[in-house]
Design a protein around this motif. Structure first.
Motif, PDB file in Angstrom:
ATOM      1  N   THR A 174      12.105 -50.896  19.317  1.00 24.84           N
ATOM      2  CA  THR A 174      12.568 -49.563  18.445  1.00 24.84           C
ATOM      3  C   THR A 174      11.262 -49.272  17.901  1.00 24.84           C
ATOM      4  N   GLN A 231      13.097 -47.186  22.026  1.00 23.17           N
ATOM      5  CA  GLN A 231      13.924 -46.211  21.582  1.00 23.17           C
ATOM      6  C   GLN A 231      13.586 -45.897  20.095  1.00 23.17           C
ATOM      7  N   SER A 273      15.293 -42.999  16.835  1.00 19.81           N
ATOM      8  CA  SER A 273      16.248 -41.972  16.457  1.00 19.81           C
ATOM      9  C   SER A 273      15.560 -41.092  15.250  1.00 19.81           C
ATOM     10  N   GLU A 309      15.824 -37.178  25.292  1.00 16.80           N
ATOM     11  CA  GLU A 309      16.731 -37.304  24.337  1.00 16.80           C
ATOM     12  C   GLU A 309      18.033 -37.659  25.063  1.00 16.80           C
ATOM     13  N   ARG A 368      23.376 -37.559  20.754  1.00 12.67           N
ATOM     14  CA  ARG A 368      23.308 -37.526  19.302  1.00 12.67           C
ATOM     15  C   ARG A 368      24.533 -37.930  18.750  1.00 12.67           C
ATOM     16  N   TRP A 369      24.417 -38.062  17.338  1.00 13.44           N
ATOM     17  CA  TRP A 369      25.512 -38.265  16.593  1.00 13.44           C
ATOM     18  C   TRP A 369      25.599 -37.313  15.581  1.00 13.44           C
ATOM     19  N   LEU A 412      18.949 -39.247  19.329  1.00 10.48           N
ATOM     20  CA  LEU A 412      18.700 -40.596  20.121  1.00 10.48           C
ATOM     21  C   LEU A 412      17.485 -40.349  21.047  1.00 10.48           C
ATOM     22  N   SER A 454      14.666 -41.952  24.019  1.00  7.27           N
ATOM     23  CA  SER A 454      14.448 -43.203  24.890  1.00  7.27           C
ATOM     24  C   SER A 454      12.904 -42.959  25.701  1.00  7.27           C
TER      25      SER A 454
END
Length: 183
Positions: A101, A138, A140, A158, A161-162, A178, A180
Motif C-alpha cells: 500500500t 494499492q 486510496s 481505478e 469507489r466508496w 481505490l 491498483s
C-alpha cells in the motif's frame, strides 16, 4: 551558481535513519500540503487548519513503523530541500503479503509542476517490485480533486469507489477512490 532542479530520491527503511531535521521537514511539508487543501489528511488530525503540534506525532508514528521488509519512506529533494514524500507498506497478512500500500503521497506546494509526484510514483514502483518483491500496489485517494487522473497517467487503474466515504467537512462528502497497480 546553478540550482539543482531535478529531484533526487532517497529511501529510509529504519526509524533511526530518519534524522530530526528530516522529521521536521516531513512535518512542515505535511502541514503545508494539508493547509493548502491537499488531499493528504490523517484520521489523527483535527479539522483544518492543522499545526506542527497536530502533525509531528503522526510523522513520528509513521517513522516508527519503518522496516526494510515491511515499510519504507521515500523522499524527493530538490536543491537540498524536501520536495515530496510517500510511505510504502507491505500488507501484513500472509494472504496479501505479495501486495503493498502506498500512503501519504505528497508534493510540497513550492515544488508542484516539476514532476516530483510522478517521479515518486515511478521510483516506488521499482522499490516495491525490485527490492521488496511485491507484485501489486494499492492506494486510496480522495475524489473531487482530480488525483485519480494523476494516478492513471502514471499507470494506476481505478478499481472501485466508496461513495461519500470521506467527510472533509459538514456537507462536503467525497468518494474514496481505490487504485491498483500491477508490478
Amino acid at each position: 551558481m546553478t540550482v539543482q532542479r531535478s529531484p533526487r530520491f532517497a529511501q529510509f527503511t529504519r526509524p533511526d535513519d530518519v534524522t530530526a531535521s528530516l522529521r521536521k521537514e516531513l512535518t512542515d511539508c505535511w502541514e503545508d500540503v494539508a493547509n493548502a487543501g491537499g488531499a493528504v489528511l490523517a484520521t489523527e488530525f483535527p479539522p483544518l487548519p492543522v499545526s506542527t503540534q497536530d502533525v509531528a506525532p503522526v510523522v513520528d508514528g509513521l517513522v516508527g513503523t519503518l522496516h526494510p521488509g515491511r515499510g519504507r519512506l521515500l523522499v524527493a529533494t530538490v536543491g537540498g530541500s524536501l520536495a515530496g514524500w510517500l510511505v510504502l507498506r507491505r500488507e501484513p497478512h500472509p494472504l496479501g503479503a505479495h501486495c503493498g500500500t502506498v500512503n501519504h503521497v505528497q508534493t510540497h506546494p513550492r515544488f508542484r509542476g516539476l514532476g516530483i509526484g510522478a517521479g515518486l510514483m515511478h521510483r516506488v514502483h521499482d522499490i516495491a517490485r525490485d527490492e521488496m518483491g511485491l507484485e501489486r500496489l494499492q492506494l486510496s485517494t480522495r475524489g473531487g480533486v482530480g488525483l485519480e487522473d494523476f494516478y492513471r497517467k502514471v499507470g494506476w487503474e481505478e478499481v472501485g469507489r466508496w461513495p461519500g466515504a470521506l467527510r472533509i467537512a459538514p456537507g462536503d462528502d467525497r468518494d474514496a477512490i481505490l487504485m491498483s497497480l500491477v508490478l
